[in-house]
Design a protein around this motif. Structure first.
Motif, short mmCIF file in Angstrom:
data_model
loop_
_atom_site.label_atom_id
_atom_site.label_comp_id
_atom_site.label_asym_id
_atom_site.label_seq_id
_atom_site.Cartn_x
_atom_site.Cartn_y
_atom_site.Cartn_z
N MET A 26 0.83 -1.30 -0.09
CA MET A 26 0.01 0.35 0.07
C MET A 26 0.67 1.13 0.13
O MET A 26 0.32 2.33 -0.50
CB MET A 26 -0.97 0.03 1.20
CG MET A 26 -2.02 -1.15 1.17
SD MET A 26 -3.10 -0.54 -0.25
CE MET A 26 -4.18 -2.23 -0.27
N ILE B 290 -7.00 2.94 4.05
CA ILE B 290 -7.39 2.06 2.99
C ILE B 290 -8.79 2.30 3.00
O ILE B 290 -9.56 1.88 3.85
CB ILE B 290 -6.76 0.85 3.04
CG1 ILE B 290 -5.39 0.53 3.41
CG2 ILE B 290 -7.20 0.05 1.83
CD1 ILE B 290 -4.69 -0.88 3.55
N HIS C 211 -12.22 1.58 0.33
CA HIS C 211 -12.40 0.87 -1.00
C HIS C 211 -11.14 0.32 -1.56
O HIS C 211 -11.01 0.16 -2.81
CB HIS C 211 -13.10 1.76 -1.93
CG HIS C 211 -14.40 2.42 -1.07
ND1 HIS C 211 -15.57 1.55 -0.79
CD2 HIS C 211 -15.04 3.61 -1.23
CE1 HIS C 211 -16.45 2.21 -0.29
NE2 HIS C 211 -16.13 3.59 -0.64
N LYS D 46 -8.04 1.43 -1.53
CA LYS D 46 -7.22 2.29 -2.26
C LYS D 46 -6.56 2.93 -1.11
O LYS D 46 -7.22 3.57 -0.06
CB LYS D 46 -7.86 3.28 -3.14
CG LYS D 46 -8.54 2.70 -4.28
CD LYS D 46 -7.31 2.02 -5.15
CE LYS D 46 -8.31 1.42 -6.43
NZ LYS D 46 -7.37 0.78 -7.49
#
Length: 218
Positions: A49, A60, A62, A64
């Motif tokens: 990430m 984070i 959804h 993303k």
């Protein structure tokens, strides 16, 4: 990941505490993924990430990632409009809040590190600088209830997480912040009465004990 919103963080990470306070102020349900900063290797999740900085906190949403505590808090404010606004409505006030947030990260945090790690004359110099930084922030607060006036908001979130080390500052430097900055300490008390802050900030003693290990303090 089972939840729509995940905060990747370490319990004693002051920057990550900002994210958790902001989410709680907005009433956002989230899951915490604990990343142990006491080990050198970062987890697969962090490497995936945040491959650039390999640091936390990470929000984070959804699936993303959003990186950087100040950036994340701004994102939270924009993504969840239904909760109380965190950034001021006035553009000039927003600019001021961002300026002092940058001051906290660049000045207060760096001086904290120097203060805890140094010895002798250098420690006394860094202690004086630390107190000066706190007094500067107290001037910004002035006689207001919160940095945002009557409303707890963005700049309050940026600074209140540092208060978990205030007791450590006092023990380490043999001084009282309440004597040096009485208005600031009254503000700390008000902030800590908020559920979002009280449920996020760790025990002051545990914070200082961990920092003593990190900085090699005997």
């Amino acid at each position: 990941m089972s939840q729509e919103v995940v905060c990747v963080d370490f319990w004693a990470n002051g920057f990550g505490m900002r994210v958790r306070i902001a989410l709680r102020e907005k009433g956002v349900q989230f899951e915490i993924k604990e990343e142990d900063l006491q080990v050198k290797e970062r987890s697969k999740l962090v490497l995936e990430m945040n491959p650039v900085y390999r640091s936390i906190p990470i929000l984070i949403h959804h699936g993303k990632p959003v990186i950087g505590s100040i950036n994340i808090v701004e994102y939270i404010d924009e993504a969840w409009k239904e909760g109380p606004a965190l950034l001021p409505a006035d553009p000039l006030d927003r600019a001021k809040a961002r300026f002092w947030s940058d001051y906290i990260d660049k000045m207060l945090f760096s001086v904290q590190t120097k203060f805890l790690k140094s010895k002798g004359d250098e420690k006394e110099e860094s202690k004086a600088e630390l107190i000066a930084n706190l007094k500067q922030l107290e001037q910004v607060l002035d006689d207001k209830k919160y940095f945002g006036g009557d409303q707890f908001n963005f700049l309050d979130i940026m600074l209140i997480t540092f208060s978990s080390m205030f007791s450590g500052y006092e023990q380490h430097g043999n001084f009282l912040i309440g004597v040096e900055c009485p208005k600031l300490m009254a503000w700390v008390k008000r902030c800590r009465e908020r559920e979002s802050v009280a449920s996020t900030l760790p025990d002051d003693r545990e914070m200082y004990e961990l920092h003593k290990i990190w900085y090699g303090i005997e």
